[in-house]
Design a protein around this motif. Structure first.
Motif, mmCIF file in Angstrom:
data_model
loop_
_atom_site.group_PDB
_atom_site.id
_atom_site.type_symbol
_atom_site.label_atom_id
_atom_site.label_comp_id
_atom_site.label_asym_id
_atom_site.label_seq_id
_atom_site.Cartn_x
_atom_site.Cartn_y
_atom_site.Cartn_z
ATOM 1 N N GLY A 1 8.587 10.158 2.181
ATOM 2 C CA GLY A 1 9.353 8.936 1.994
ATOM 3 C C GLY A 1 8.600 7.749 2.567
ATOM 4 N N VAL A 2 9.270 6.606 2.622
ATOM 5 C CA VAL A 2 8.623 5.363 3.040
ATOM 6 C C VAL A 2 8.120 5.434 4.481
ATOM 7 N N SER A 3 9.004 5.794 5.417
ATOM 8 C CA SER A 3 8.614 5.815 6.824
ATOM 9 C C SER A 3 7.518 6.848 7.079
ATOM 10 N N HIS A 4 7.642 8.019 6.436
ATOM 11 C CA HIS A 4 6.625 9.056 6.603
ATOM 12 C C HIS A 4 5.275 8.582 6.059
ATOM 13 N N ALA A 5 5.283 7.921 4.894
ATOM 14 C CA ALA A 5 4.046 7.399 4.306
ATOM 15 C C ALA A 5 3.427 6.335 5.205
ATOM 16 N N PHE A 6 4.255 5.429 5.696
ATOM 17 C CA PHE A 6 3.785 4.323 6.528
ATOM 18 C C PHE A 6 3.087 4.847 7.786
ATOM 19 N N TRP A 7 3.757 5.745 8.499
ATOM 20 C CA TRP A 7 3.198 6.263 9.748
ATOM 21 C C TRP A 7 2.022 7.198 9.506
ATOM 22 N N THR A 8 2.056 7.963 8.423
ATOM 23 C CA THR A 8 0.945 8.876 8.120
ATOM 24 C C THR A 8 -0.319 8.101 7.783
ATOM 25 N N ILE A 9 -0.183 7.071 6.961
ATOM 26 C CA ILE A 9 -1.345 6.239 6.611
ATOM 27 C C ILE A 9 -1.892 5.550 7.860
ATOM 28 N N GLY A 10 -0.988 4.998 8.665
ATOM 29 C CA GLY A 10 -1.405 4.308 9.882
ATOM 30 C C GLY A 10 -2.122 5.229 10.857
ATOM 31 N N LYS A 11 -1.604 6.452 11.004
ATOM 32 C CA LYS A 11 -2.198 7.413 11.936
ATOM 33 C C LYS A 11 -3.541 7.942 11.444
ATOM 34 N N ALA A 12 -3.618 8.258 10.140
ATOM 35 C CA ALA A 12 -4.832 8.861 9.592
ATOM 36 C C ALA A 12 -5.922 7.835 9.281
ATOM 37 N N GLU A 13 -5.528 6.632 8.840
ATOM 38 C CA GLU A 13 -6.511 5.657 8.368
ATOM 39 C C GLU A 13 -6.535 4.360 9.164
ATOM 40 N N GLY A 14 -5.565 4.210 10.075
ATOM 41 C CA GLY A 14 -5.518 3.004 10.888
ATOM 42 C C GLY A 14 -5.083 1.779 10.097
ATOM 43 N N MET A 15 -5.258 0.608 10.686
ATOM 44 C CA MET A 15 -4.872 -0.638 10.035
ATOM 45 C C MET A 15 -5.666 -0.867 8.753
ATOM 46 N N VAL B 1 0.838 -1.199 0.000
ATOM 47 C CA VAL B 1 0.000 0.000 0.000
ATOM 48 C C VAL B 1 0.874 1.250 0.000
ATOM 49 N N THR B 2 1.910 1.246 0.856
ATOM 50 C CA THR B 2 2.828 2.385 0.950
ATOM 51 C C THR B 2 3.509 2.646 -0.381
ATOM 52 N N ARG B 3 3.960 1.589 -1.027
ATOM 53 C CA ARG B 3 4.654 1.728 -2.307
ATOM 54 C C ARG B 3 3.725 2.290 -3.382
ATOM 55 N N THR B 4 2.485 1.819 -3.424
ATOM 56 C CA THR B 4 1.527 2.320 -4.413
ATOM 57 C C THR B 4 1.248 3.798 -4.202
ATOM 58 N N ARG B 5 1.042 4.211 -2.961
ATOM 59 C CA ARG B 5 0.782 5.619 -2.659
ATOM 60 C C ARG B 5 1.957 6.496 -3.109
ATOM 61 N N LEU B 6 3.172 6.043 -2.856
ATOM 62 C CA LEU B 6 4.355 6.814 -3.262
ATOM 63 C C LEU B 6 4.470 6.883 -4.783
ATOM 64 N N ALA B 7 4.161 5.779 -5.454
ATOM 65 C CA ALA B 7 4.324 5.703 -6.911
ATOM 66 C C ALA B 7 3.343 6.580 -7.660
ATOM 67 N N ILE B 8 2.133 6.824 -7.092
ATOM 68 C CA ILE B 8 1.121 7.583 -7.825
ATOM 69 C C ILE B 8 1.162 9.079 -7.518
ATOM 70 N N GLN B 9 2.093 9.534 -6.666
ATOM 71 C CA GLN B 9 2.251 10.965 -6.433
ATOM 72 C C GLN B 9 2.886 11.602 -7.667
ATOM 73 N N THR B 10 2.202 12.574 -8.249
ATOM 74 C CA THR B 10 2.747 13.234 -9.442
ATOM 75 C C THR B 10 2.804 14.750 -9.279
ATOM 76 N N THR B 11 1.644 15.415 -9.166
ATOM 77 C CA THR B 11 1.628 16.884 -9.128
ATOM 78 C C THR B 11 1.940 17.460 -7.752
ATOM 79 N N SER B 12 1.737 16.668 -6.702
ATOM 80 C CA SER B 12 2.076 17.136 -5.351
ATOM 81 C C SER B 12 2.571 15.964 -4.511
ATOM 82 N N GLN B 13 3.272 16.291 -3.422
ATOM 83 C CA GLN B 13 3.878 15.271 -2.582
ATOM 84 C C GLN B 13 3.279 15.324 -1.178
ATOM 85 N N VAL B 14 2.497 14.332 -0.848
ATOM 86 C CA VAL B 14 1.926 14.224 0.494
ATOM 87 C C VAL B 14 2.901 13.509 1.424
ATOM 88 N N TYR B 15 3.555 12.485 0.879
ATOM 89 C CA TYR B 15 4.497 11.694 1.670
ATOM 90 C C TYR B 15 5.929 12.002 1.266
#
Length: 302
Positions: A143-157, A127-141
């Protein structure tokens, strides 16, 4: 806890997955950008997307999300190859029938279970890899650790396992079919050298992909929905309808894009999948032979 042979198979499988994914990462990123969105896939559009990525994001962007992919694919491939032999022994033991049909079943069931086990233990990184790969016009994440923890915090398991059901269905079919074809051909026909390992691995990979590909498209939509709209000009859905289940996404794709939508990007997979699967099986065989030779030399010194 683990035998030396099991550890060697784990290392061989991990190395095989890493080499294959690094080689096909550019094609994989372009494919994901189409699978996760509603836009029409053609070879020409894929070529134009490659040009856009290189101009707007740089050559390195073809490997965007690849670090997350390595965090997933190394343990995934290692677990898949290591547990394949384990399941084969646990399910069938020494009871093996030489008929081709039963031999394929003998290889299919452990392959399906090995793939399912590997997915279950590594899925959040997918899931983390897909989210990173589809970022084009703006960057929410960042890197990997930031994406992992952000998704976990905002959306849970739930967020980290978004799209899990189509993934587990698809990988059980893909892994079962590809492992069954590859290892049955190895036992019935015999592979003479690395070229045949590669060719039989490539054939097994493309047939496995064809049998399970719609599940791959559905999982990418589920992973991207609600996020890709924030980081690109593309959409994962055709309207604002509420989508909750795997079946609702399946219906949405067919209704908006036809049955062809379930095979979006498959023509790119005709190139990507045989290369990846051929490299995986060849690298795994080479590594296994290396460990076997090393073990034989160790015994000769004792």
């Amino acid at each position: 806890l683990f035998t030396k042979e099991e550890i060697n198979k784990f290392i061989s499988g991990g190395a095989a997955g890493a080499v294959a994914k690094c080689v096909i990462a550019p094609l994989d990123r372009v494919k994901v950008l189409f699978q996760a969105t509603t836009r029409r896939f053609t070879v020409n559009n894929a070529f134009l997307e490659m040009i856009r990525i290189s101009r707007e994001e740089g050559i390195r962007a073809f490997w965007k999300g690849n670090y997350a992919m390595m965090l997933r694919i190394i343990p995934y491939s290692a677990i898949q190859f290591a547990t394949y032999d384990y399941y084969k022994k646990q399910i069938f033991g020494a009871d093996r029938n030489s008929s081709k049909t039963k031999l394929m079943l003998f290889n299919f069931m452990p392959g399906a279970l090995a793939g399912a086990t590997a997915v279950l233990l590594t899925y959040p990184f997918e899931v983390t890899r897909t989210r990173l790969a589809i970022q084009t016009t703006s960057q929410v994440y960042r890197g990997v650790s930031h994406a992992f923890w952000t998704i976990g915090k905002a959306e849970g398991m739930k967020g980290l396992f978004n799209g899990f059901y189509p993934t587990i269905c698809g990988i059980a079919i893909y892994s079962g079919v590809s492992f069954s074809l590859y290892f049955t051909s190895k036992e019935v026909i015999g592979h003479r050298g690395n070229l045949e390992h590669f060719l039989f691995g490539a054939a097994a990979g493309i047939i496995g992909q064809l049998s399970a590909y719609p599940f791959d498209v559905v999982r990418k939509r589920m992973q991207a929905h609600g996020f890709i709209e924030k980081v690109s000009s593309f959409r994962a859905t055709h309207n604002e309808e509420e989508l909750k289940s795997m079946l609702s996404y399946w219906k949405m794709i067919v209704r908006g894009e036809g049955l062809r939508g379930l095979f979006k990007g498959f023509s790119m997979n005709i190139v990507k999948s045989p290369i990846a699967s051929g490299i995986v099986h060849t690298t795994n065989e080479v590594m296994n032979h290396y460990f076997e030779d090393y073990s034989d030399k160790e015994k000769s010194y004792l």
